[in-house]
Scaffold this active site. Structure first.
Site, mmCIF file in Angstrom:
data_model
loop_
_atom_site.group_PDB
_atom_site.id
_atom_site.type_symbol
_atom_site.label_atom_id
_atom_site.label_comp_id
_atom_site.label_asym_id
_atom_site.label_seq_id
_atom_site.Cartn_x
_atom_site.Cartn_y
_atom_site.Cartn_z
ATOM 1 N N THR A 1 -23.844 14.903 11.462
ATOM 2 C CA THR A 1 -24.214 15.396 10.130
ATOM 3 C C THR A 1 -23.504 16.729 9.932
ATOM 4 O O THR A 1 -23.581 17.601 10.808
ATOM 5 C CB THR A 1 -25.741 15.577 10.042
ATOM 6 N N LYS B 1 -25.570 12.249 3.029
ATOM 7 C CA LYS B 1 -26.350 12.355 4.274
ATOM 8 C C LYS B 1 -27.210 13.622 4.275
ATOM 9 O O LYS B 1 -28.406 13.578 4.596
ATOM 10 C CB LYS B 1 -25.397 12.346 5.485
ATOM 11 N N HIS C 1 -51.105 4.194 -6.971
ATOM 12 C CA HIS C 1 -50.231 4.188 -8.153
ATOM 13 C C HIS C 1 -48.898 3.571 -7.724
ATOM 14 O O HIS C 1 -48.310 3.999 -6.730
ATOM 15 C CB HIS C 1 -50.032 5.640 -8.626
ATOM 16 N N CYS D 1 -32.769 17.251 12.659
ATOM 17 C CA CYS D 1 -32.142 16.827 11.396
ATOM 18 C C CYS D 1 -32.734 17.490 10.158
ATOM 19 O O CYS D 1 -32.027 18.146 9.412
ATOM 20 C CB CYS D 1 -32.228 15.311 11.288
HETATM 21 N N1 LIG Z 1 -31.373 12.774 16.451
HETATM 22 C C1 LIG Z 1 -31.395 12.007 15.382
HETATM 23 O O1 LIG Z 1 -32.342 11.257 15.137
HETATM 24 C C2 LIG Z 1 -30.226 11.972 14.427
HETATM 25 C C3 LIG Z 1 -30.250 11.041 13.400
HETATM 26 C C4 LIG Z 1 -29.184 10.987 12.516
HETATM 27 C C5 LIG Z 1 -28.139 11.882 12.656
HETATM 28 N N2 LIG Z 1 -28.158 12.810 13.652
HETATM 29 C C6 LIG Z 1 -26.999 13.711 13.774
HETATM 30 O O2 LIG Z 1 -26.239 13.232 14.867
HETATM 31 C C7 LIG Z 1 -25.656 14.333 15.552
HETATM 32 C C8 LIG Z 1 -26.096 14.329 17.000
HETATM 33 O O3 LIG Z 1 -27.492 14.520 17.063
HETATM 34 P P1 LIG Z 1 -28.291 14.315 18.418
HETATM 35 O O4 LIG Z 1 -29.721 14.375 18.061
HETATM 36 O O5 LIG Z 1 -27.751 13.136 19.129
HETATM 37 O O6 LIG Z 1 -27.859 15.646 19.200
HETATM 38 P P2 LIG Z 1 -28.010 15.914 20.756
HETATM 39 O O7 LIG Z 1 -28.082 17.383 20.920
HETATM 40 O O8 LIG Z 1 -29.097 15.066 21.321
HETATM 41 O O9 LIG Z 1 -26.639 15.382 21.355
HETATM 42 C C9 LIG Z 1 -25.433 16.052 21.224
HETATM 43 C C10 LIG Z 1 -24.734 15.995 22.564
HETATM 44 O O10 LIG Z 1 -23.418 16.540 22.392
HETATM 45 C C11 LIG Z 1 -23.090 17.198 23.607
HETATM 46 N N3 LIG Z 1 -21.956 18.088 23.362
HETATM 47 C C12 LIG Z 1 -21.939 19.334 22.819
HETATM 48 N N4 LIG Z 1 -20.676 19.812 22.792
HETATM 49 C C13 LIG Z 1 -19.888 18.850 23.331
HETATM 50 C C14 LIG Z 1 -18.498 18.751 23.586
HETATM 51 N N5 LIG Z 1 -17.653 19.732 23.283
HETATM 52 N N6 LIG Z 1 -18.037 17.617 24.178
HETATM 53 C C15 LIG Z 1 -18.868 16.613 24.504
HETATM 54 N N7 LIG Z 1 -20.200 16.645 24.291
HETATM 55 C C16 LIG Z 1 -20.693 17.757 23.700
HETATM 56 C C17 LIG Z 1 -24.376 17.894 23.997
HETATM 57 O O11 LIG Z 1 -24.382 18.243 25.370
HETATM 58 C C18 LIG Z 1 -25.423 16.830 23.647
HETATM 59 O O12 LIG Z 1 -25.725 16.005 24.757
HETATM 60 C C19 LIG Z 1 -26.083 15.586 14.790
HETATM 61 O O13 LIG Z 1 -25.096 15.895 13.846
HETATM 62 C C20 LIG Z 1 -27.347 15.156 14.103
HETATM 63 O O14 LIG Z 1 -27.610 15.915 12.959
HETATM 64 C C21 LIG Z 1 -29.158 12.858 14.543
#
Ligand SMILES: NC(=O)c1ccc[n+]([C@@H]2O[C@H](COP(=O)([O-])OP(=O)(O)OC[C@H]3O[C@@H](n4cnc5c(N)ncnc54)[C@H](O)[C@@H]3O)[C@@H](O)[C@H]2O)c1
Length: 432
Positions: A125, A212, A250, A266
């Site tokens: 996102t 989004k 409603h 999020c």
């Molecule tokens: N969690 C949700 O339910 C959800 C739903 C829809 C969208 N999103 C979006 O998806 C994206 C990820 O969310 P998430 O909840 O999975 O986050 P998260 O923090 O669980 O996962 C992100 C991962 O990226 C890794 N990371 C950071 N820098 C890195 C790099 N340089 N190289 C490789 N890995 C790296 C981190 O160590 C972490 O494990 C975000 O943009 C979030 O807004 C999340």
């Protein structure tokens, strides 16, 4: 067999990587978290996801055994073997400011490893405009290649809810746009391996990025509305959950559920992805920022419900907080309102012991058993549901709790529908 490289193995990246692996792709997952990568390669994950009767732990072990999934920290090495690169690394928000550094860092690596003909699909996102204005120039600079000519680039938002990830990757309609038609087509082909629901092809990446962020903000705003209604109903002496039930009869009204606040990665972050662009464009976001503030105030409101029931001075009070997750039945406690409720109680002088068997993170106020949390407590505050917490075991809790005053429960989750049943057990019940 497609070769997929998944950057980021968190709540989105891991189940998405496994979704491709289960469907015959060879997936290399990349994460900078060494411990996470080590655990994943040993078949360990703390996530709560299931698919067709299997847990994510079982799926992970199966895909590791089949050789269709592995995790590594070296992004460049991973990219040598893959031509489909998916990025799921997010943009954290600190002190109301988004920090795009992690996404920039990952894109530098992707750029360095990029080969002619590769597809880069961004699923994080982002602040609207990021894929075209920030990511694309980094990829081009680091690779010396040209987007649209040498490699494909597309953006598709991720809409899953934690706990339903596998099902929603497959069945939640998705939205997609590439920098050109070929990029869109390549990304569509890749996504269609997992996603069976319709995939809307939008006219630009900016449309999908903006949609989004607005999807997330709309939920934040709608929850703020019912949280404000909850405060009003409380002052009126009405049960907000009953009021909502009646209002929702409603046909054109669909009020959401109030709670102790809005947590997770999020929803609380979303408005701060729109804000930098809005400031640049000189557009006000008054309603959206007010909604955010209303949700941020909820933990204080809940803490006050606890404080007004204390039979002793706050600095002598012991409180059991049950549930730390950012939402019910989750192991994710990022930006969880539960922590904020606890902070307010601690600041008022209370001793808090919190229990949540689903959340793996450690805190000095977190204990390992419900007994430790509840023993000698003057009151219980319920902040998230978990299947492993038996909220109906009130006789047991009553026996353990302090009898200095009437033991009380603050129920922010509408767990107790029958108030008289709770009071008959000896408790004072305070609902949201
Ligand atoms: N969690 C949700 O339910 C959800 C739903 C829809 C969208 N999103 C979006 O998806 C994206 C990820 O969310 P998430 O909840 O999975 O986050 P998260 O923090 O669980 O996962 C992100 C991962 O990226 C890794 N990371 C950071 N820098 C890195 C790099 N340089 N190289 C490789 N890995 C790296 C981190 O160590 C972490 O494990 C975000 O943009 C979030 O807004 C999340």
């Amino acid at each position: 067999m497609k070769k997929v490289c998944m950057f980021g193995l968190g709540f989105v990246g891991l189940p998405l990587a496994l979704s491709f692996a289960m469907r015959g792709c060879k997936v290399t997952g990349v994460d900078i978290d060494v411990n996470l990568v080590d655990e994943l390669n040993r078949g360990i994950t703390h996530h709560f996801e299931t698919y067709q009767g299997k847990t994510i732990q079982e799926i992970l072990r199966e895909e590791l055994a089949k050789g269709s999934f592995k995790a590594i920290t070296d992004g460049l090495k991973a990219m040598e073997e893959c031509d489909n690169i998916i990025v799921t690394v997010g943009i954290p928000v600190e002190n109301y400011k988004s920090d795009i550094t992690p996404l920039i860092e990952v894109c530098k690596t992707v750029g360095q490893g990029l080969k002619k003909g590769d597809l880069v699909l961004i699923r994080s996102t982002v602040i609207p405009g990021t894929t075209r204005n920030i990511i694309m120039p980094i990829l081009e600079r680091e690779s010396g290649l040209k987007a649209g000519k040498d490699f494909y680039l597309a953006y598709s938002s991720e809409r899953i809810a934690e706990g339903k990830a596998f099902d929603e990757f497959e069945n939640m309609p998705a939205a997609l746009a590439g920098i050109d038609e070929e990029s869109t087509a390549k990304a569509l082909e890749l996504m269609s391996i997992v996603t069976k629901a319709p995939i809307t092809q939008a006219s630009s990446m900016e449309v999908v990025e903006t949609a989004k962020v607005m999807e997330n903000i709309s939920r934040d705003v709608n929850i703020a509305m019912v949280n404000e209604f909850a405060r009003f109903a409380k002052a009126m002496g009405l049960d907000i959950f009953e009021v909502i039930k009646v209002a929702n009869t409603h046909k054109r009204v669909n009020l959401l559920t109030p709670g102790p606040g809005v947590g997770g990665y999020c929803l609380p972050n979303a408005v701060f992805y729109l804000l930098p662009k809005a400031e640049e464009l000189n557009v006000k976001l008054d309603l959206l920022l007010t909604a955010r503030r209303v949700n941020e105030e909820m933990p204080r409101f809940v803490a006050d419900l606890v404080l007004r029931n204390l039979p002793v001075a706050p600095n002598q009070a012991r409180i059991a907080a049950l549930g730390l997750a950012m939402k019910d039945f989750s192991n994710d406690d990022r930006i969880s309102p539960a922590h904020m409720v606890i902070k307010h109680l601690q600041n008022a002088g209370c001793t808090v012991k919190a229990f949540d068997p689903a959340v793996p993170s450690r805190y000095d106020y977190k204990v390992d058993t419900v007994e430790e949390a509840v023993k000698d407590a003057h009151g219980i505050v319920i902040l998230a549901r978990q299947t492993a917490i038996d909220f109906m075991n009130l006789d047991y809790y009553y026996r353990l709790m302090s009898k200095e005053g009437t033991p009380f429960i603050v129920d922010t989750k509408n767990i107790y529908q029958d108030d008289e049943w709770v009071t008959a057990k000896g408790f004072k019940l305070e609902k949201l």
